[in-house]
Scaffold this motif. Structure first.
Motif, PDB file in Angstrom:
ATOM      1  N   LEU A   8       0.827  -1.203   0.000  1.00  0.00           N
ATOM      2  CA  LEU A   8       0.000   0.000   0.000  1.00  0.00           C
ATOM      3  C   LEU A   8       0.862   1.254   0.000  1.00  0.00           C
ATOM      4  N   ALA A   9       1.914   1.274   0.792  1.00  0.00           N
ATOM      5  CA  ALA A   9       2.790   2.448   0.825  1.00  0.00           C
ATOM      6  C   ALA A   9       3.409   2.700  -0.546  1.00  0.00           C
ATOM      7  N   ALA A 240       1.313   2.673  10.232  1.00  0.00           N
ATOM      8  CA  ALA A 240       2.351   1.804   9.682  1.00  0.00           C
ATOM      9  C   ALA A 240       2.733   2.235   8.260  1.00  0.00           C
ATOM     10  N   VAL A 241       1.740   2.654   7.472  1.00  0.00           N
ATOM     11  CA  VAL A 241       2.007   3.141   6.112  1.00  0.00           C
ATOM     12  C   VAL A 241       2.912   4.373   6.157  1.00  0.00           C
ATOM     13  N   MET A 242       2.613   5.292   7.079  1.00  0.00           N
ATOM     14  CA  MET A 242       3.416   6.513   7.171  1.00  0.00           C
ATOM     15  C   MET A 242       4.861   6.205   7.555  1.00  0.00           C
ATOM     16  N   LYS A 243       5.067   5.198   8.389  1.00  0.00           N
ATOM     17  CA  LYS A 243       6.433   4.799   8.738  1.00  0.00           C
ATOM     18  C   LYS A 243       7.165   4.271   7.502  1.00  0.00           C
ATOM     19  N   GLU A 244       6.436   3.487   6.677  1.00  0.00           N
ATOM     20  CA  GLU A 244       7.036   2.972   5.450  1.00  0.00           C
ATOM     21  C   GLU A 244       7.426   4.123   4.514  1.00  0.00           C
ATOM     22  N   LEU A 245       6.540   5.104   4.395  1.00  0.00           N
ATOM     23  CA  LEU A 245       6.784   6.210   3.478  1.00  0.00           C
ATOM     24  C   LEU A 245       7.911   7.119   3.961  1.00  0.00           C
ATOM     25  N   SER A 246       8.139   7.147   5.264  1.00  0.00           N
ATOM     26  CA  SER A 246       9.188   8.024   5.786  1.00  0.00           C
ATOM     27  C   SER A 246      10.563   7.371   5.684  1.00  0.00           C
TER      28      SER A 246
END
Length: 246
Positions: A8-9, A240-246
């Motif tokens: 998703l990320a 969790a998605v935001m952690k992946e994107l960062s």
């Protein structure tokens, strides 16, 4: 879950156009019950069924029933990780807009600017006599009196929401349809997709990836068409998605 979150990320990062469509399950982690969940508003035992309290025909005759329910359930709540993540994605140019079935206004409080509210917003009041609009915070009587009245003309105030028996706002529907039709990635979260006409908006999607984020199965067509299904809590998943994107 890790693999799904990474997928998703990546889709969010690479998609030319991403739209989010959310329901009551987006706000449950802020402490607002959903409507049709196990502990939702819809199944609570009440002297007057909630669907009747929230119908325009009943409200027109017995507005005090709505305000009694409103004062019972309107509690101080804050945006959760999903609201904040969506606002951040919009700010970063990775999200076109939010389409929501919720009436709580939490997306805007989190910082989202482009929000299509299909069912209105109970944080805004309208005068049934002169049409004036007021933020709920400007009408302290809404929390004190049986039926609040307009400061300008003393007409009866109503919540700026779409009640049962009322049509959805055409401008809002048009904006939501256009956004979904142009989206390459559509993320649908916190909704069982059984309430129409809102659920029918998915028929306008023809992009690359449809993602469903809901604790339980949605209607059969949506589940069958989804490219990715995530059953974990919406806020947890977006954090969790935001952690992946960062």
């Amino acid at each position: 879950m890790t693999s799904d979150i990474s997928t998703l990320a990546n889709w969010i990062h690479t998609s030319p156009s991403t739209v989010f469509f959310g329901g009551a399950g987006v706000s449950t982690e802020s402490g607002i019950p959903d409507f049709r969940g196990a502990n939702g508003f819809y199944f609570q035992e009440r002297t007057i069924p909630l669907e009747q309290v929230l119908s325009i025909d009943f409200f027109s005759v017995h507005p005090e029933a709505y305000w009694e329910w409103f004062r019972e359930v309107h509690k101080p709540v804050e945006p959760n990780g999903a609201h904040r993540a969506l606002a951040a994605l919009e700010s970063d140019g990775l999200l076109d807009c939010v389409i929501t079935q919720n009436i709580d206004g939490l997306h805007q409080r989190a910082g989202s600017n482009q929000v299509w509210e299909l069912h209105g917003n109970w944080e805004h009041l309208l005068c049934t006599a002169c049409g004036a609009g007021y933020p709920l915070s400007a009408i302290p009587e809404a929390f004190e009196e049986l039926v609040p009245t307009c400061p300008r003309c003393h007409g009866q105030l109503r919540p700026d929401i779409v009640m049962y028996g009322e049509a959805l706002n055409e401008e809002v529907i048009s904006g939501a349809v256009q956004a979904i039709a142009q989206a390459d990635l559509l993320i649908v979260a916190g909704t069982s997709l059984v309430v129409y006409p809102a659920a029918g908006l998915l028929n306008y999607f023809s992009g690359s990836h449809l993602v469903l984020m809901n604790a339980t199965p949605t209607n059969a067509d949506a589940d069958a068409d989804a490219d990715l299904i995530i059953r974990d809590p919406v806020a947890q998943s977006f954090e969790a998605v935001m952690k992946e994107l960062s």
